[in-house]
Design an enzyme around this catalytic site. Structure first.
Site, mmCIF file in Angstrom:
data_model
loop_
_atom_site.group_PDB
_atom_site.id
_atom_site.type_symbol
_atom_site.label_atom_id
_atom_site.label_comp_id
_atom_site.label_asym_id
_atom_site.label_seq_id
_atom_site.Cartn_x
_atom_site.Cartn_y
_atom_site.Cartn_z
ATOM 1 N N CYS A 112 21.515 17.162 -7.562
ATOM 2 C CA CYS A 112 20.167 16.702 -6.835
ATOM 3 C C CYS A 112 20.455 15.356 -6.286
ATOM 4 O O CYS A 112 21.187 14.987 -5.526
ATOM 5 C CB CYS A 112 19.010 17.163 -7.782
ATOM 6 S SG CYS A 112 17.480 16.995 -6.962
ATOM 7 N N HIS A 131 19.813 22.660 -8.596
ATOM 8 C CA HIS A 131 19.809 22.288 -10.251
ATOM 9 C C HIS A 131 20.638 23.551 -10.735
ATOM 10 O O HIS A 131 19.902 24.228 -11.331
ATOM 11 C CB HIS A 131 18.573 22.170 -10.761
ATOM 12 C CG HIS A 131 17.956 20.871 -10.418
ATOM 13 N ND1 HIS A 131 18.112 19.781 -11.008
ATOM 14 C CD2 HIS A 131 17.116 20.506 -9.511
ATOM 15 C CE1 HIS A 131 17.574 18.515 -10.471
ATOM 16 N NE2 HIS A 131 16.736 19.155 -9.538
ATOM 17 N N GLU A 169 21.638 23.582 -13.790
ATOM 18 C CA GLU A 169 21.076 23.523 -15.067
ATOM 19 C C GLU A 169 19.884 24.049 -15.366
ATOM 20 O O GLU A 169 19.551 24.492 -16.505
ATOM 21 C CB GLU A 169 21.314 21.992 -15.779
ATOM 22 C CG GLU A 169 20.066 21.466 -15.361
ATOM 23 C CD GLU A 169 20.257 20.647 -14.053
ATOM 24 O OE1 GLU A 169 20.915 21.040 -13.196
ATOM 25 O OE2 GLU A 169 19.370 19.892 -13.724
#
Lengths: 208, 252
Positions: A80, A185, A187
């Site tokens: 990001c 993202h 994650e």
């Protein structure tokens, strides 16, 4: 050991949680020495470009990352804001110098349709432009979670590893040698994201 | 193309998950961490945790819930309830929230929106707006868990919050909330058309057709729901398949 760089800008612990879940050894650190000595480096982050660079410069983390990634060739993952920072320049709330690892600029997204919302928030499909080990094992539906208003515009199209569509095409992943950075993202992208993180933990840099 | 989102919301009270109707008559509907794990297994797009009765003790409980959820749920988590200061926002982001929802504070101390957006980015600032129709047929913003009428016009309030830096708006009709009778469709559309940032529909979803109608006939970017998942036999998986088969662009 993977060093997750903590420079006061965001969600380092989400990245750590995901790596722990995968059984990958990693630590969140703000210590330039640890970043310098790490086997791999992850630069996460949310927030504004200028403030992030200021933190990285002031803390000595920029120099440490330069040494680990550029001189020692350690695999690097930017996420990001961490992806945008590898560019030469950012244009969010002023003009700021970035890490300069991949030539180009970060600009406010300009969807062709004025009705399209910004920030670009949610799940969107990426189109893979370069076959990299990091994309191996992805599901057929390549949806990832994005949340951003600015996008990276690399000078050299060869540095674009994946793109995405939101009122026009934008760069979803940049890549050069041992540097890989995603606007989305991983994650926060469930199975697809975990696949990329798992691949990164094994990646030695370079293409397939 | 960007997919439209279905976001289960988990209302928290004293560390438990509850659900009521029109912001009252709350029933215990289970353990929030267990629910989060189930939603995670169902691969939902996002989760929203809202502490409806924030106290010093519940703050600690929310912390434990979010920390536990964040270890296993690799999707965006929005957390709200009792957010008053920049430090509250920082605290929630540190323990695993990706976005923080502000409701009463957005009315009382709107500068919090600007401060949080400047520090952490506007993408993590969600302003949650609860409104209801008064006897004069006018909609007004209510705060403090829908106990206090501010008299503010919701659309004006939303516009002001967006100008200050809100990155997303969660818009809840108190009149529809928990009724399973459908969203306040026309008004959602009016607000979503008036602002640049994504608007999340909330309050009233009872049938999968309500999701379909909100996502195809209004400009909202996402639908949130709770009762339909607690009190009917519908699940996020069924919702996704229904919407996907109806031509809506959702994750499958």
């Amino acid at each position: 050991m993977i060093a997750i760089v903590d420079y006061g800008m965001g969600n380092q612990h989400s990245v750590l949680n995901a790596l722990r879940y995968l059984g990958v050894e990693a630590a969140v650190t703000a210590d330039p020495d640890k970043v310098c000595r790490a086997d791999r480096v992850i630069l996460p982050g949310v927030g504004a470009f200028g403030a992030a660079m200021e933190n990285l410069n002031r803390s000595g983390l920029r120099a440490a990352m330069n040494e680990a990634v550029l001189q020692r060739g350690r695999p690097f993952l930017g996420i990001c804001l961490g992806m945008q920072l590898v560019a030469a320049r950012g244009t969010e709330k002023g003009l700021f110098e970035g890490l300069g690892w991949i030539d180009g600029e970060v600009r406010l997204m300009a969807p062709t349709d004025p009705e399209i919302k910004l920030p670009h928030v949610g799940w969107n499909d990426i189109v893979i432009e370069r076959n990299l080990p990091l994309f191996q094992g992805l599901k057929k539906e390549r949806a990832f979670y994005f949340v951003h208003s600015y996008a990276s515009c690399p000078q050299d199209p060869a540095h674009v590893a994946a793109s995405c569509e939101y009122g026009g095409s934008f760069v979803a992943v940049v890549y050069r040698d041992n540097i890989f950075a995603t606007q989305f993202h991983p994650e926060k992208s469930q199975k697809n994201g975990l696949t990329i993180l798992e691949n990164f933990a094994e990646w030695e840099g370079g293409p397939c | 193309m960007l997919k439209q989102r279905i976001i289960p919301s988990l209302l928290l009270k004293d560390g438990r998950m509850v659900k009521g109707k029109n912001f009252g008559n709350f029933r215990d509907v289970g353990d929030p961490v267990t629910a989060a794990k189930v939603y995670n297994a169902q691969k939902v797009d996002e989760l929203m945790f809202l502490d409806i009765c924030p106290t010093a003790q519940s703050r600690e409980q929310v912390r434990e819930i979010i920390q536990a959820a964040a270890c296993e749920c690799f999707m965006p988590l929005t957390v709200g309830g009792g957010v008053r200061m920049v430090e509250d926002v920082r605290h929630l982001l540190t323990i695993g929230a990706d976005k923080v929802a502000m409701n009463s504070a957005a009315v009382r101390t709107p500068e919090l929106i600007r401060d949080a957006a400047e520090l952490f980015g506007d993408q993590c600032v969600v302003v949650s707006v609860d409104y209801r129709l008064n006897q004069a047929g006018r909609r007004t913003v209510w705060i403090d868990s829908a106990t206090l009428d501010t008299g503010l016009d919701p659309l004006e309030h939303v516009k002001r919050c967006v100008a200050l830096g809100a990155g997303e708006i969660l818009l809840t009709s108190i009149d529809q909330e928990g009724t399973l009778e459908g969203y306040d469709f026309d008004y959602l559309d009016e607000v979503a058309r008036a602002v640049k940032v994504p608007v999340i529909a909330s309050g009233g979803a009872g049938r999968l057709e309500d999701f379909y109608r909100a996502l195809t006939t209004t400009k909202v970017s996402a639908v949130s729901a709770a009762s339909i998942f607690h009190f009917t036999d519908q699940s996020p998986i069924k919702a996704r398949f229904f919407l996907s088969n109806s031509g809506v662009n959702v994750r499958v």
